[in-house]
Motif scaffolding. Sequence first.
Motif, PDB file in Angstrom:
ATOM      1  N   GLY A  97       0.930  -1.203   0.146  1.00  0.00           N
ATOM      2  CA  GLY A  97       0.120   0.251  -0.009  1.00  0.00           C
ATOM      3  C   GLY A  97       0.878   1.209   0.106  1.00  0.00           C
ATOM      4  O   GLY A  97       0.640   2.189  -0.859  1.00  0.00           O
ATOM      5  N   ALA A  98       1.813   1.185   0.841  1.00  0.00           N
ATOM      6  CA  ALA A  98       2.759   2.416   0.903  1.00  0.00           C
ATOM      7  C   ALA A  98       3.446   2.899  -0.416  1.00  0.00           C
ATOM      8  O   ALA A  98       3.553   3.686  -0.778  1.00  0.00           O
ATOM      9  CB  ALA A  98       3.833   2.353   1.900  1.00  0.00           C
ATOM     10  N   THR A  99       3.712   1.562  -1.094  1.00  0.00           N
ATOM     11  CA  THR A  99       4.466   1.773  -2.358  1.00  0.00           C
ATOM     12  C   THR A  99       3.345   2.407  -3.469  1.00  0.00           C
ATOM     13  O   THR A  99       3.662   3.319  -4.190  1.00  0.00           O
ATOM     14  CB  THR A  99       5.057   0.475  -3.041  1.00  0.00           C
ATOM     15  N   VAL A 100       2.269   1.659  -3.441  1.00  0.00           N
ATOM     16  CA  VAL A 100       1.327   2.105  -4.543  1.00  0.00           C
ATOM     17  C   VAL A 100       0.822   3.397  -4.388  1.00  0.00           C
ATOM     18  O   VAL A 100       0.658   4.332  -5.390  1.00  0.00           O
ATOM     19  CB  VAL A 100      -0.032   1.156  -4.772  1.00  0.00           C
ATOM     20  N   LEU A 101       0.750   3.995  -3.350  1.00  0.00           N
ATOM     21  CA  LEU A 101       0.292   5.321  -3.017  1.00  0.00           C
ATOM     22  C   LEU A 101       1.432   6.495  -3.477  1.00  0.00           C
ATOM     23  O   LEU A 101       1.014   7.430  -4.201  1.00  0.00           O
ATOM     24  CB  LEU A 101       0.198   5.722  -1.405  1.00  0.00           C
ATOM     25  N   ALA A 102       2.600   6.009  -3.459  1.00  0.00           N
ATOM     26  CA  ALA A 102       3.527   6.974  -4.179  1.00  0.00           C
ATOM     27  C   ALA A 102       3.366   7.005  -5.438  1.00  0.00           C
ATOM     28  O   ALA A 102       3.752   8.169  -6.309  1.00  0.00           O
ATOM     29  CB  ALA A 102       5.017   6.158  -3.933  1.00  0.00           C
ATOM     30  N   GLY A 119       3.339  17.172  -3.913  1.00  0.00           N
ATOM     31  CA  GLY A 119       3.761  16.040  -4.338  1.00  0.00           C
ATOM     32  C   GLY A 119       4.991  15.231  -3.965  1.00  0.00           C
ATOM     33  O   GLY A 119       4.823  14.132  -3.414  1.00  0.00           O
ATOM     34  N   VAL A 120       6.070  16.159  -3.942  1.00  0.00           N
ATOM     35  CA  VAL A 120       7.495  15.617  -3.237  1.00  0.00           C
ATOM     36  C   VAL A 120       7.114  15.042  -1.722  1.00  0.00           C
ATOM     37  O   VAL A 120       7.636  13.906  -1.696  1.00  0.00           O
ATOM     38  CB  VAL A 120       8.345  16.555  -3.546  1.00  0.00           C
ATOM     39  N   LEU A 121       6.822  15.974  -1.101  1.00  0.00           N
ATOM     40  CA  LEU A 121       6.411  15.566   0.403  1.00  0.00           C
ATOM     41  C   LEU A 121       5.690  14.246   0.362  1.00  0.00           C
ATOM     42  O   LEU A 121       5.912  13.425   1.234  1.00  0.00           O
ATOM     43  CB  LEU A 121       5.982  16.630   1.102  1.00  0.00           C
ATOM     44  N   PHE A 122       4.688  14.278  -0.281  1.00  0.00           N
ATOM     45  CA  PHE A 122       3.741  13.179  -0.319  1.00  0.00           C
ATOM     46  C   PHE A 122       4.215  11.922  -0.586  1.00  0.00           C
ATOM     47  O   PHE A 122       3.952  10.837   0.191  1.00  0.00           O
ATOM     48  CB  PHE A 122       2.425  13.263  -1.244  1.00  0.00           C
ATOM     49  N   ILE A 123       5.029  11.670  -1.405  1.00  0.00           N
ATOM     50  CA  ILE A 123       5.933  10.484  -1.735  1.00  0.00           C
ATOM     51  C   ILE A 123       6.884  10.084  -0.664  1.00  0.00           C
ATOM     52  O   ILE A 123       6.607   8.832  -0.069  1.00  0.00           O
ATOM     53  CB  ILE A 123       6.810  10.770  -3.142  1.00  0.00           C
ATOM     54  N   PHE A 124       7.377  11.108  -0.222  1.00  0.00           N
ATOM     55  CA  PHE A 124       8.310  10.695   1.097  1.00  0.00           C
ATOM     56  C   PHE A 124       7.486  10.195   2.353  1.00  0.00           C
ATOM     57  O   PHE A 124       8.154   9.556   3.075  1.00  0.00           O
ATOM     58  CB  PHE A 124       9.492  11.569   1.268  1.00  0.00           C
ATOM     59  N   ALA A 125       6.434  10.829   2.443  1.00  0.00           N
ATOM     60  CA  ALA A 125       5.598  10.670   3.581  1.00  0.00           C
ATOM     61  C   ALA A 125       5.025   9.044   3.598  1.00  0.00           C
ATOM     62  O   ALA A 125       5.227   8.308   4.522  1.00  0.00           O
ATOM     63  CB  ALA A 125       4.564  11.677   3.671  1.00  0.00           C
ATOM     64  N   VAL A 126       4.726   8.921   2.223  1.00  0.00           N
ATOM     65  CA  VAL A 126       4.011   7.541   2.341  1.00  0.00           C
ATOM     66  C   VAL A 126       4.919   6.395   2.167  1.00  0.00           C
ATOM     67  O   VAL A 126       4.825   5.270   2.670  1.00  0.00           O
ATOM     68  CB  VAL A 126       2.828   7.365   1.188  1.00  0.00           C
TER      69      VAL A 126
ATOM     70  N   ARG B  48      -7.871  21.081   2.829  1.00  0.00           N
ATOM     71  CA  ARG B  48      -7.091  21.536   1.717  1.00  0.00           C
ATOM     72  C   ARG B  48      -5.889  21.984   2.329  1.00  0.00           C
ATOM     73  O   ARG B  48      -5.276  23.069   2.289  1.00  0.00           O
ATOM     74  CB  ARG B  48      -7.923  22.634   1.376  1.00  0.00           C
ATOM     75  N   ALA B  49      -5.260  21.049   3.392  1.00  0.00           N
ATOM     76  CA  ALA B  49      -4.085  21.416   3.983  1.00  0.00           C
ATOM     77  C   ALA B  49      -2.981  20.234   3.758  1.00  0.00           C
ATOM     78  O   ALA B  49      -2.746  19.547   4.808  1.00  0.00           O
ATOM     79  CB  ALA B  49      -4.012  21.631   5.352  1.00  0.00           C
ATOM     80  N   PRO B  50      -2.728  20.181   2.533  1.00  0.00           N
ATOM     81  CA  PRO B  50      -1.668  18.889   2.030  1.00  0.00           C
ATOM     82  C   PRO B  50      -0.490  18.937   2.763  1.00  0.00           C
ATOM     83  O   PRO B  50      -0.005  17.776   3.020  1.00  0.00           O
ATOM     84  CB  PRO B  50      -1.798  19.097   0.492  1.00  0.00           C
ATOM     85  N   PHE B  51      -0.070  19.945   3.084  1.00  0.00           N
ATOM     86  CA  PHE B  51       1.396  19.956   3.607  1.00  0.00           C
ATOM     87  C   PHE B  51       1.255  19.513   5.132  1.00  0.00           C
ATOM     88  O   PHE B  51       2.058  18.743   5.404  1.00  0.00           O
ATOM     89  CB  PHE B  51       1.754  21.753   3.531  1.00  0.00           C
ATOM     90  N   MET B  52       0.179  19.941   5.695  1.00  0.00           N
ATOM     91  CA  MET B  52      -0.050  19.399   7.169  1.00  0.00           C
ATOM     92  C   MET B  52      -0.291  17.749   6.835  1.00  0.00           C
ATOM     93  O   MET B  52       0.531  17.055   8.015  1.00  0.00           O
ATOM     94  CB  MET B  52      -1.124  20.170   7.650  1.00  0.00           C
ATOM     95  N   ALA B  53      -1.083  17.523   6.264  1.00  0.00           N
ATOM     96  CA  ALA B  53      -1.122  15.906   6.126  1.00  0.00           C
ATOM     97  C   ALA B  53       0.336  15.198   5.738  1.00  0.00           C
ATOM     98  O   ALA B  53       0.540  14.272   6.284  1.00  0.00           O
ATOM     99  CB  ALA B  53      -1.879  15.537   4.921  1.00  0.00           C
ATOM    100  N   ALA B  54       1.038  15.832   4.892  1.00  0.00           N
ATOM    101  CA  ALA B  54       2.395  15.163   4.564  1.00  0.00           C
ATOM    102  C   ALA B  54       3.327  15.050   5.640  1.00  0.00           C
ATOM    103  O   ALA B  54       3.972  13.982   6.045  1.00  0.00           O
ATOM    104  CB  ALA B  54       2.994  15.868   3.388  1.00  0.00           C
ATOM    105  N   VAL B  55       3.219  16.269   6.552  1.00  0.00           N
ATOM    106  CA  VAL B  55       3.953  16.170   7.798  1.00  0.00           C
ATOM    107  C   VAL B  55       3.486  15.324   8.811  1.00  0.00           C
ATOM    108  O   VAL B  55       4.519  14.737   9.259  1.00  0.00           O
ATOM    109  CB  VAL B  55       4.254  17.851   8.189  1.00  0.00           C
TER     110      VAL B  55
END
Lengths: 407, 172
Positions: A97-102, A119-126, B48-55
């Motif tokens: 799941g973590a991989t597919v989300l990226a 997007g960049v932060l999202f990838i490294f979060a998941v 609508r706070a994607p930054f907070m979600a990622a953090v």
Amino acid sequence: MTYWPVIAVDAWIGLVLVSIIKVTLILVGGSLGMMFLTWYERRAIAYMQDRRGPNRVGPQGLLQPVSEAIKTMTKEDITPLDADRVVHFLAPVVMLGATVLAFAVIPWGNLFPSSLRVGVLFIFAVTGLHTVGMLMAGWGSNNKFALLGGMRGVAQMVSYEIPLLMALLPIILLSGSLSLTDIVTRQGDWYGFGWYVFSPVGLTAFITFFIAALAEGERTPFDIPEADSEIVAGYLTEYGGMKFAVFYLSNYMTNLALCFIMASLFLGGGNGPGVTALGTVLGGLLSLVYFFIKALALFFLMVLIRGTVPRLRVDQLMGFAWKFLLPIVLVNVFSTAIWVAITRWGPQAQIFTDWFGEPASDNYLRYGVAIVVTLIINLLAVYAVMRINRRQPSDLTEEEIALGLAG
Amino acid sequence: METVIFITTAIVAVGAALGMVLSSNAVHSALFLILNFCAVAVMYLLLRAPFMAAVQVTVYAGAIMVLFLFVIMLLGAEKADLGSEPIGWQKPVGVLLGAVLLAEGIYVAYKGIKLVDAPITAALGIGQPTTLSAVLFSKYLLPFEVISILLLVAIVGTVVLTRRTVKLKEAE
């Protein structure tokens, strides 16, 4: 239904359908890509080792992964008697799941841009959730080797995530955006060759990111969590059949995602000569071709390293992340700030305008000065870090020993 | 669409929180807490706070909870018997404070009190990384720097405390 008008319901269904199609494409594309990658890696490494590799099933052995998929699917699904059944079962699910989300935010060439602004932060979060899956697999198996592998994996992941993210900072500074689509479009000038890897700061960031990505994807010099000569197979010890295949799938998909991310961030994504000239559809297709060529070239580099470099020891691995990669990456952030100041600052620093002229994309004097200055800073940083790391215990002064600074 | 996602996420978040409190195994509790953090991150996305979600996912689910799990698993403390409570008045006070918080929440929700009296348009941009960093590096620069120094002190302290002592070379 007065609450939701009819049109809204139609739009809702449309959104769901589009999302289902997208998710299916990502899942099927990812799995097929992984099957192709296993074949590609085995053939490439066989070629490097003067063997033939899998070449019997289908043309050039291309159907070998299919036969292996059938083999793993028909195997018995085993859970150890004393294992925590739920955690043991959920661990591969979390990993995949973590991989597919990226994959959700990777821009495939210029054809399918992703719209998430961070997007960049999202990838490294998941992808950070991989560590949870590893710990679940290691602990849930109720096996000493599995737990050791899980612990090693987490220590490695957490250590290398820091240089990985810090290596990204220069790119974010240069592009001024966290969105992968924006970062790719900013690299489109100079006839499609304005890739960030062509500046000294971008090159340093790329090399450090690539090394850290090898550790994140558990590629061979860093495959310590699964070191089979030391701890059986690490956290994979108690997994067989389809669950093992899911772990494998997630591992290869992570590597594929990392190649895609590196191609987007440093190598200009779908940018290349002729993409803008050919218009939206043809240029988009060409950009997709460029994107895949870049990603596969990066994967070939990973395979090449696997065929060349032996596995590290655990202490070497940790020392490399903290004593070598991290200082260089930090200095690189500093020299990126200097690069941005020299190439872009007009009214903010009048002295640069007096010396080198107005900032513009064809002001080669500014770019030349920036290249020389950042190159000098980065080379000095590499030299200093290597010198400090090479010092022997006998070189220490009395004060350093008294402070406990010896290794 | 948003309502459906919100309801699903809310159910997951509350369920995970309950599971975290009620499960007797510490590892299961930690895993439930990670699920809860991820559900809260989805709610940030809805706001609508994607930054907070990622953090949220990176820092809490990816880093802090992994360290929690690491320690629990390494010490084998997942089946620790709680035994008798060392501080006797802890449980009743906890129940009382929880009840107070619940009553407060219900009161606020019932009266519909606006906690922050600001226009909604101003709140929409607050999740953007640019907005956050602009405020952090101008208005709240001093607290930001103080926190970074605090963290640096903690790191240096950890390095000093975990370092092996090296004997002075007296023989030479």
